[in-house]
Write an enzyme that holds these catalytic residues in place. Structure first.
Site, PDB file in Angstrom:
ATOM      1  N   LEU A 246       0.845  -1.200   0.000  1.00  0.00           N
ATOM      2  CA  LEU A 246       0.000   0.000   0.000  1.00  0.00           C
ATOM      3  C   LEU A 246       0.874   1.241   0.000  1.00  0.00           C
ATOM      4  CD1 LEU A 246      -2.383  -1.290   2.776  1.00  0.00           C
ATOM      5  CD2 LEU A 246      -3.134  -0.755   0.446  1.00  0.00           C
TER       6      LEU A 246
ATOM      7  N   GLN B 104       7.804  -4.696  -2.141  1.00  0.00           N
ATOM      8  CA  GLN B 104       7.349  -4.753  -3.532  1.00  0.00           C
ATOM      9  C   GLN B 104       8.227  -3.831  -4.374  1.00  0.00           C
ATOM     10  OE1 GLN B 104       3.627  -2.891  -4.948  1.00  0.00           O
ATOM     11  NE2 GLN B 104       2.979  -4.929  -5.552  1.00  0.00           N
TER      12      GLN B 104
ATOM     13  N   GLY C 181       4.201  -7.105 -10.710  1.00  0.00           N
ATOM     14  CA  GLY C 181       3.781  -7.459 -12.065  1.00  0.00           C
ATOM     15  C   GLY C 181       2.320  -7.095 -12.293  1.00  0.00           C
ATOM     16  N   ALA C 182       1.772  -6.217 -11.433  1.00  0.00           N
ATOM     17  CA  ALA C 182       0.326  -5.946 -11.444  1.00  0.00           C
ATOM     18  C   ALA C 182       0.020  -4.482 -11.741  1.00  0.00           C
ATOM     19  CB  ALA C 182      -0.259  -6.333 -10.078  1.00  0.00           C
TER      20      ALA C 182
ATOM     21  N   TYR D  57       1.752  -1.279 -14.164  1.00  0.00           N
ATOM     22  CA  TYR D  57       3.129  -0.754 -14.205  1.00  0.00           C
ATOM     23  C   TYR D  57       3.933  -1.546 -15.243  1.00  0.00           C
ATOM     24  CZ  TYR D  57       1.277   1.948 -10.470  1.00  0.00           C
ATOM     25  OH  TYR D  57       0.467   2.806  -9.771  1.00  0.00           O
TER      26      TYR D  57
ATOM     27  N   ARG E 218       3.493 -10.331  -7.926  1.00  0.00           N
ATOM     28  CA  ARG E 218       2.056  -9.995  -7.854  1.00  0.00           C
ATOM     29  C   ARG E 218       1.503  -9.780  -9.265  1.00  0.00           C
ATOM     30  NH1 ARG E 218      -1.513  -5.222  -4.735  1.00  0.00           N
ATOM     31  NH2 ARG E 218      -2.767  -6.792  -3.674  1.00  0.00           N
TER      32      ARG E 218
ATOM     33  N   ARG F  60     -13.043  -9.658  -8.398  1.00  0.00           N
ATOM     34  CA  ARG F  60     -14.115  -8.870  -7.745  1.00  0.00           C
ATOM     35  C   ARG F  60     -13.588  -7.610  -7.079  1.00  0.00           C
ATOM     36  NH1 ARG F  60     -13.910 -13.213  -4.274  1.00  0.00           N
ATOM     37  NH2 ARG F  60     -12.453 -12.771  -2.601  1.00  0.00           N
TER      38      ARG F  60
ATOM     39  N   GLY G 177      -6.073  -4.807   2.173  1.00  0.00           N
ATOM     40  CA  GLY G 177      -5.546  -3.483   1.874  1.00  0.00           C
ATOM     41  C   GLY G 177      -6.160  -2.433   2.776  1.00  0.00           C
ATOM     42  N   ARG G 178      -7.307  -1.874   2.335  1.00  0.00           N
ATOM     43  CA  ARG G 178      -7.871  -0.718   3.034  1.00  0.00           C
ATOM     44  C   ARG G 178      -8.244  -1.024   4.482  1.00  0.00           C
ATOM     45  NH1 ARG G 178     -11.810   0.007  -1.884  1.00  0.00           N
ATOM     46  NH2 ARG G 178     -11.373  -2.230  -1.788  1.00  0.00           N
TER      47      ARG G 178
HETATM   48  C1  LIG Z   1      -3.859   3.703  -0.650  1.00  0.00           C
HETATM   49  C2  LIG Z   1      -3.604   2.499  -1.503  1.00  0.00           C
HETATM   50  C3  LIG Z   1      -2.317   2.275  -2.002  1.00  0.00           C
HETATM   51  C4  LIG Z   1      -2.046   1.143  -2.776  1.00  0.00           C
HETATM   52  N1  LIG Z   1      -0.747   0.906  -3.166  1.00  0.00           N
HETATM   53  C5  LIG Z   1      -0.450  -0.260  -3.813  1.00  0.00           C
HETATM   54  C6  LIG Z   1       0.908  -0.598  -4.083  1.00  0.00           C
HETATM   55  O1  LIG Z   1       1.853   0.092  -3.700  1.00  0.00           O
HETATM   56  N2  LIG Z   1       1.129  -1.748  -4.769  1.00  0.00           N
HETATM   57  C7  LIG Z   1       0.103  -2.592  -5.170  1.00  0.00           C
HETATM   58  O2  LIG Z   1       0.365  -3.629  -5.800  1.00  0.00           O
HETATM   59  N3  LIG Z   1      -1.179  -2.293  -4.885  1.00  0.00           N
HETATM   60  C8  LIG Z   1      -1.467  -1.174  -4.192  1.00  0.00           C
HETATM   61  N4  LIG Z   1      -2.774  -0.925  -3.825  1.00  0.00           N
HETATM   62  C9  LIG Z   1      -3.810  -1.979  -4.028  1.00  0.00           C
HETATM   63  C10 LIG Z   1      -3.900  -2.864  -2.769  1.00  0.00           C
HETATM   64  O3  LIG Z   1      -2.710  -3.602  -2.567  1.00  0.00           O
HETATM   65  C11 LIG Z   1      -5.100  -3.858  -2.824  1.00  0.00           C
HETATM   66  O4  LIG Z   1      -4.959  -4.695  -3.933  1.00  0.00           O
HETATM   67  C12 LIG Z   1      -6.430  -3.121  -2.889  1.00  0.00           C
HETATM   68  O5  LIG Z   1      -6.522  -2.148  -1.858  1.00  0.00           O
HETATM   69  C13 LIG Z   1      -7.607  -4.080  -2.754  1.00  0.00           C
HETATM   70  O6  LIG Z   1      -7.623  -4.704  -1.470  1.00  0.00           O
HETATM   71  P1  LIG Z   1      -8.734  -4.242  -0.379  1.00  0.00           P
HETATM   72  O7  LIG Z   1     -10.078  -4.509  -1.006  1.00  0.00           O
HETATM   73  O8  LIG Z   1      -8.489  -5.139   0.807  1.00  0.00           O
HETATM   74  O9  LIG Z   1      -8.500  -2.823  -0.085  1.00  0.00           O
HETATM   75  C14 LIG Z   1      -3.081   0.216  -3.087  1.00  0.00           C
HETATM   76  C15 LIG Z   1      -4.374   0.460  -2.595  1.00  0.00           C
HETATM   77  C16 LIG Z   1      -4.643   1.573  -1.798  1.00  0.00           C
HETATM   78  C17 LIG Z   1      -6.022   1.763  -1.244  1.00  0.00           C
END
Ligand SMILES: Cc1cc2nc3c(=O)[nH]c(=O)nc-3n(C[C@H](O)[C@H](O)[C@H](O)COP(=O)(O)O)c2cc1C
Length: 381
Positions: A30, A106, A182-183, A186, A233, A275, A328-329
């Site tokens: 994140l 990451q 890899g997601a 980017y 990833r 989803r 994540g969130r």
């Molecule tokens: C503030 C924020 C920053 C994120 N930064 C990244 C990141 O650095 N690398 C990444 O692969 N995904 C990033 N994501 C995506 C999250 O890793 C995750 O896939 C996404 O929040 C969905 O999960 P959740 O439903 O539990 O929030 C970010 C998401 C949020 C909300």
């Protein structure tokens, strides 16, 4: 009230790389834009990760640039300068205060998602698989720039940059491993997806060709730091940054099959669920599934996306697939997410306004459950 989470596979031990984990709840990478002006972690970041680490558990730290040329975002981290590496060392030391806590970083090249304004040098080159810009406006409110197609020499240099970043992370900064990004649109994803890769050489066209750069990066990182410390990833259905692939099942099945053949002992493979409502405009896609990829991979598999909005799915998916589950969130808003799930305590709500805002508000001040109750007397259990 007993916890449906505590009795699920979420709290069953699992081996990831060289580490034995006590539970399967993982912190998603994140990016929170809390670095200093030199793209290095700050004291607040040390505290943020310390709060979220638990003993014998996996913490994946945010997308971090492999070189100054890999693109930059204000206050997002790198792992190429001595200062950055020294600051990351403090973060991993804080995480390792919890015995067995496992810190992965990451590592990312942003490719066309960045802007020349944030690249070094008098004549910065914004690069991608092909000269195809991201549709829409960038975060500065401008049209995304048209990137330049990478030459094969430049591709090889970037592969080296990935392996150097991995060595910096593991040998210098104290990480237990790296997750190759890899997601989410980017650079590696820009090579994989048909919406962006229009090359006519050995790096474009067929699935094998579009996968070549990704697999080369994995080979190089494995050679640099060892297979048990290497992870990746993927997000076959992410719509971030103009990503779309004509044949997601075929494309990512090929990638996973190759990894299973070449590097079956990688620490883990991490997939974002179809989803996921964070990376998709088409919310609540229940038609597509990660199951075909799960079947192709014999090692640890992390499933992410959608567990914040439906935490009850975490226990169900862990039980039915044996996967680790990344949040994540909800992990942003709940530093003690693991304890909250274990005891079925209510979750704090996240505030999206402070996701990338800088400062400590909405970063290291989300309350722990114990501190919101009088000596824990209101626990639901
Ligand atoms: C503030 C924020 C920053 C994120 N930064 C990244 C990141 O650095 N690398 C990444 O692969 N995904 C990033 N994501 C995506 C999250 O890793 C995750 O896939 C996404 O929040 C969905 O999960 P959740 O439903 O539990 O929030 C970010 C998401 C949020 C909300």
């Amino acid at each position: 009230m007993s916890s449906p989470f505590a009795s699920s596979a979420l709290f069953k031990p699992i081996r990831v790389g060289n580490q034995q984990l006590d539970h399967r709840i993982v912190l998603c990478p994140l990016n929170r834009r809390r670095c200093d002006n030199e793209y290095a972690p700050t004291d607040s970041m040390i505290e943020y990760y310390r709060q979220r680490a638990t003993p014998n558990a996996l913490v994946i730290m945010e997308a971090t640039m492999i070189s100054a040329d890999a693109g930059a975002y204000p206050h997002a981290p790198g792992i190429y300068s001595t200062h950055q590496i020294q600051q990351w060392r403090k973060v991993t030391d804080a995480v390792h205060e919890k015995p067995g806590a496992t810190a992965f970083l990451q590592i990312r090249h942003a490719g066309r998602a960045s802007t020349t304004q944030f690249l070094p040098g008098a004549h910065p080159r914004l690069v991608s698989a092909s000269a195809v810009p991201v549709p829409g406006k960038n975060e500065l409110g401008n049209d995304y720039e048209i990137p330049q197609e990478l030459t094969v020499d430049e591709i090889n240099k970037i592969v080296n940059d990935f392996s150097r970043a991995a060595r910096n992370a593991v040998e210098e900064a104290g990480f237990d491993g790296v997750e190759i990004h890899g997601a989410n649109g980017y650079l590696i994803d820009q090579f994989i997806n048909t919406s962006c890769n229009k090359r006519a050489d050995a790096y474009g066209g067929s699935i094998e060709h579009r996968s070549r750069f990704c697999l080369q990066v994995v080979d190089a990182v494995v050679a640099a730091i060892g297979v048990e410390k290497t992870a990746i990833r993927f997000s076959p259905w992410s719509e971030f940054l103009g990503m779309e692939d004509a044949t997601p099942y075929e494309t990512w099945s090929y990638l996973v099959s190759q990894l299973e053949q070449q590097h079956p002992n990688m620490a883990y493979i991490h997939f974002i669920e179809p989803r996921d409502d964070f990376s998709r405009k088409t919310k609540n896609d229940t038609q597509n599934s990660l199951d075909p990829f799960r079947k192709l991979w014999s090692g640890p598999f992390i499933s992410a996306g959608g567990y914040t909005t439906k935490p009850e799915l975490a226990a169900q998916v862990a039980d039915s697939t044996n996967n680790l589950i990344a949040f994540g969130r909800s992990f942003i808003a709940n530093p003690d997410l693991v304890e909250r799930l274990k005891h079925n305590w209510p979750l704090n709500k996240y505030n999206r306004e402070t996701f990338y805002k800088g400062g400590d508000t909405g970063y290291i001040d989300y309350p722990f459950y114990e501190s919101t109750t009088a000596r824990g007397s209101q626990k639901l259990e």
